[in-house]
Motif scaffolding. Structure first.
Motif, PDB file in Angstrom:
ATOM      1  N   ARG A   1       8.089   6.208  -2.865  1.00  0.00           N
ATOM      2  CA  ARG A   1       7.703   4.970  -2.168  1.00  0.00           C
ATOM      3  C   ARG A   1       8.738   4.494  -1.160  1.00  0.00           C
ATOM      4  NH1 ARG A   1       3.353   2.058  -4.285  1.00  0.00           N
ATOM      5  NH2 ARG A   1       3.475   1.269  -2.160  1.00  0.00           N
ATOM      6  N   VAL A   2      10.000   4.882  -1.371  1.00  0.00           N
ATOM      7  CA  VAL A   2      11.040   4.347  -0.481  1.00  0.00           C
ATOM      8  C   VAL A   2      11.627   5.432   0.437  1.00  0.00           C
ATOM      9  CG1 VAL A   2      13.287   3.163  -0.405  1.00  0.00           C
ATOM     10  CG2 VAL A   2      11.603   2.531  -2.147  1.00  0.00           C
ATOM     11  N   LEU A   3      11.938   6.598  -0.125  1.00  0.00           N
ATOM     12  CA  LEU A   3      12.644   7.619   0.670  1.00  0.00           C
ATOM     13  C   LEU A   3      11.696   8.505   1.478  1.00  0.00           C
ATOM     14  CD1 LEU A   3      15.329   8.540  -2.014  1.00  0.00           C
ATOM     15  CD2 LEU A   3      15.612   7.055  -0.015  1.00  0.00           C
ATOM     16  N   LYS A   4      10.678   9.055   0.818  1.00  0.00           N
ATOM     17  CA  LYS A   4       9.775   9.967   1.542  1.00  0.00           C
ATOM     18  C   LYS A   4       9.081   9.295   2.730  1.00  0.00           C
ATOM     19  CE  LYS A   4       8.649  13.623  -1.759  1.00  0.00           C
ATOM     20  NZ  LYS A   4       7.546  14.194  -2.567  1.00  0.00           N
ATOM     21  N   PRO A   5       8.543   8.064   2.576  1.00  0.00           N
ATOM     22  CA  PRO A   5       7.896   7.455   3.745  1.00  0.00           C
ATOM     23  C   PRO A   5       8.848   7.264   4.926  1.00  0.00           C
ATOM     24  CG  PRO A   5       7.302   6.270   1.744  1.00  0.00           C
ATOM     25  CD  PRO A   5       8.382   7.239   1.368  1.00  0.00           C
ATOM     26  N   ARG A   6      10.145   7.169   4.652  1.00  0.00           N
ATOM     27  CA  ARG A   6      11.129   6.992   5.737  1.00  0.00           C
ATOM     28  C   ARG A   6      11.697   8.326   6.206  1.00  0.00           C
ATOM     29  NH1 ARG A   6      11.661   2.115   2.900  1.00  0.00           N
ATOM     30  NH2 ARG A   6      12.242   0.351   4.209  1.00  0.00           N
ATOM     31  N   GLY A   7      11.301   9.412   5.552  1.00  0.00           N
ATOM     32  CA  GLY A   7      11.799  10.738   5.929  1.00  0.00           C
ATOM     33  C   GLY A   7      13.267  10.949   5.610  1.00  0.00           C
ATOM     34  N   ILE A   8      13.768  10.267   4.585  1.00  0.00           N
ATOM     35  CA  ILE A   8      15.193  10.411   4.243  1.00  0.00           C
ATOM     36  C   ILE A   8      15.357  11.562   3.235  1.00  0.00           C
ATOM     37  CG2 ILE A   8      17.215   9.259   3.210  1.00  0.00           C
ATOM     38  CD1 ILE A   8      15.932   6.572   4.065  1.00  0.00           C
ATOM     39  N   PRO A   9      16.159  12.579   3.565  1.00  0.00           N
ATOM     40  CA  PRO A   9      16.393  13.664   2.597  1.00  0.00           C
ATOM     41  C   PRO A   9      17.099  13.109   1.358  1.00  0.00           C
ATOM     42  CG  PRO A   9      17.309  14.211   4.762  1.00  0.00           C
ATOM     43  CD  PRO A   9      16.912  12.773   4.802  1.00  0.00           C
ATOM     44  N   PHE A  10      16.839  13.720   0.230  1.00  0.00           N
ATOM     45  CA  PHE A  10      17.423  13.174  -0.999  1.00  0.00           C
ATOM     46  C   PHE A  10      17.850  14.291  -1.941  1.00  0.00           C
ATOM     47  CE2 PHE A  10      13.776  14.280  -3.551  1.00  0.00           C
ATOM     48  CZ  PHE A  10      12.742  14.284  -2.632  1.00  0.00           C
TER      49      PHE A  10
ATOM     50  N   GLU B   1       0.836  -1.196   0.000  1.00  0.00           N
ATOM     51  CA  GLU B   1       0.000   0.000   0.000  1.00  0.00           C
ATOM     52  C   GLU B   1       0.870   1.245   0.000  1.00  0.00           C
ATOM     53  OE1 GLU B   1      -3.078   0.078   2.851  1.00  0.00           O
ATOM     54  OE2 GLU B   1      -3.713  -1.968   2.332  1.00  0.00           O
ATOM     55  N   TRP B   2       0.294   2.358  -0.426  1.00  0.00           N
ATOM     56  CA  TRP B   2       0.996   3.635  -0.433  1.00  0.00           C
ATOM     57  C   TRP B   2       1.511   3.948   0.973  1.00  0.00           C
ATOM     58  CZ3 TRP B   2       2.518   6.026  -4.618  1.00  0.00           C
ATOM     59  CH2 TRP B   2       3.109   7.276  -4.457  1.00  0.00           C
ATOM     60  N   GLY B   3       2.775   4.256   1.097  1.00  0.00           N
ATOM     61  CA  GLY B   3       3.344   4.576   2.410  1.00  0.00           C
ATOM     62  C   GLY B   3       3.910   3.351   3.113  1.00  0.00           C
ATOM     63  N   ALA B   4       3.503   2.142   2.668  1.00  0.00           N
ATOM     64  CA  ALA B   4       4.046   0.923   3.278  1.00  0.00           C
ATOM     65  C   ALA B   4       5.327   0.534   2.541  1.00  0.00           C
ATOM     66  CB  ALA B   4       3.035  -0.202   3.183  1.00  0.00           C
ATOM     67  N   ASP B   5       6.177  -0.237   3.208  1.00  0.00           N
ATOM     68  CA  ASP B   5       7.449  -0.652   2.617  1.00  0.00           C
ATOM     69  C   ASP B   5       7.206  -1.587   1.415  1.00  0.00           C
ATOM     70  OD1 ASP B   5       9.843  -1.795   1.982  1.00  0.00           O
ATOM     71  OD2 ASP B   5      10.468  -2.147   4.048  1.00  0.00           O
TER      72      ASP B   5
ATOM     73  N   GLU C   1      11.125   8.449  -9.553  1.00  0.00           N
ATOM     74  CA  GLU C   1       9.956   8.894  -8.787  1.00  0.00           C
ATOM     75  C   GLU C   1       9.543   7.816  -7.765  1.00  0.00           C
ATOM     76  OE1 GLU C   1       6.538   9.824 -11.227  1.00  0.00           O
ATOM     77  OE2 GLU C   1       6.003  11.435  -9.841  1.00  0.00           O
ATOM     78  N   TYR C   2       9.558   6.572  -8.208  1.00  0.00           N
ATOM     79  CA  TYR C   2       9.170   5.475  -7.319  1.00  0.00           C
ATOM     80  C   TYR C   2      10.115   5.420  -6.114  1.00  0.00           C
ATOM     81  CZ  TYR C   2       7.528   0.870  -5.872  1.00  0.00           C
ATOM     82  OH  TYR C   2       6.995  -0.166  -5.155  1.00  0.00           O
TER      83      TYR C   2
END
Ligand SMILES: Nc1ncnc2c1ncn2[C@@H]1O[C@H](COP(=O)(O)OP(=O)(O)OP(=O)(O)O)[C@@H](O)[C@H]1O
Ligand SMILES: [Mg+2]
Length: 262
Positions: free
Chosen positions: A173-182, A128-132, A168-169
């Motif tokens: 899906r991977v960085l933003k949900p974990r709050g990792i700056p990029f 799901e969106w926001g899930a790993d 974008e994915y």
């Protein structure tokens, strides 16, 4: 949770914060071939070179470490071919084994750990969106381990559209949900073929529309980079003139922008 547990957790976290001097930069992009390994190795070289120049103490463990977590150990094959005196960083490959990175990260001599990762196209389609979405695999576990401690992610993209969706994915899906700056890094701009920068401007506009921070200028596509892996060369060894100098400058800019983000 009891007050004493909360307090001891807070103390542990504070102790970690004091002990950990290393910043972890993960080079990540779902799609293969966008330049993750090239960027990881050469950015480590630029960061390592500056650290050696300013530190001067070459007897201590290198302040910069390049780490590779792919099963093939790409980074090792590249770095093992570099003359020892030309290698301004230490390197380690985990081949997706867990628990190797944390000890390096907590080593107080280390300042920057730049991690090369494999592509991960085999994601969980039902996540799901926001899930790993990384699913269950050795690569997924290795990725999760480094993402857990990442301070910044470098995400390569090419002017060719072939990597855009995966960029974008990776971010959404991977960085933003974990709050990792990029930081998005445009790689393989071909100054010969894209003379008027039409394709380059398209990818810049695509990135800017999404408000993704990016390195201002691209890494250009040069033949010299294509042979760097087999020849065991790093941009810091390139000649200081002509195309080689331009090729080297592109990675210096990435290393500088990365430092500004940390
Ligand atoms: N700026 C560049 N100019 C010329 N060649 C490049 C450049 N960047 C990468 N390459 C070449 O493109 C190929 C793919 O690059 P690289 O191996 O760094 O990608 P990757 O994202 O690590 O791929 P993988 O996902 O398979 O690990 C390599 O042959 C590399 O030499
Ligand atoms: Mg690679």
């Amino acid at each position: 949770m009891s007050t004493s547990t909360t307090l001891s957790t807070a103390i542990d976290t504070a102790a970690d914060a004091v002990a950990r001097t290393a910043k972890v930069i993960v080079v990540i992009q779902q799609k293969g071939g966008a330049g993750k390994s090239t960027i990881a190795v050469n950015t480590a070289a630029c960061a390592g070179r500056s650290a050696v120049l300013s530190n001067g103490d070459e007897s201590a463990g290198a302040p910069v470490v390049a780490a590779g977590i792919d099963v093939q150990g790409t980074l090792e094959k590249w770095c093992a071919g570099v003359r020892e005196e030309a290698l301004p960083f230490d390197f380690v490959v985990t081949r997706s084994k867990l628990n190797i990175l944390p000890s390096i990260i907590n080593d107080s001599e280390r300042r920057r750990i730049i991690v090369d990762t494999p592509g991960f196209l085999d994601v969980d389609p039902d996540a799901e969106w926001g899930a790993d979405p990384l699913g269950e695999s050795r690569t997924a576990d290795a990725l999760r381990e480094v993402l857990e401690v990442a301070d910044l992610a470098l995400v390569p993209i090419t002017p060719s559209k072939i990597t855009w969706d995966e960029c974008e994915y990776t971010i959404e899906r991977v960085l933003k949900p974990r709050g990792i700056p990029f930081l998005v890094v445009i790689n393989m701009h071909d100054p010969g073929k894209d003379k008027f920068e039409a394709q380059l401007n398209k990818v810049k506009a695509w990135i800017d529309e999404r408000n993704y921070p990016r390195v201002a200028d691209p890494i250009r596509r040069y033949t010299i980079h294509e042979h760097a892996y087999e020849n065991g060369t790093l941009v810091t060894e390139y000649k200081m003139s002509g195309t080689a100098l331009k090729a080297r400058e592109d990675f210096m800019r990435v290393a500088l922008t990365m430092e500004q983000m940390l």
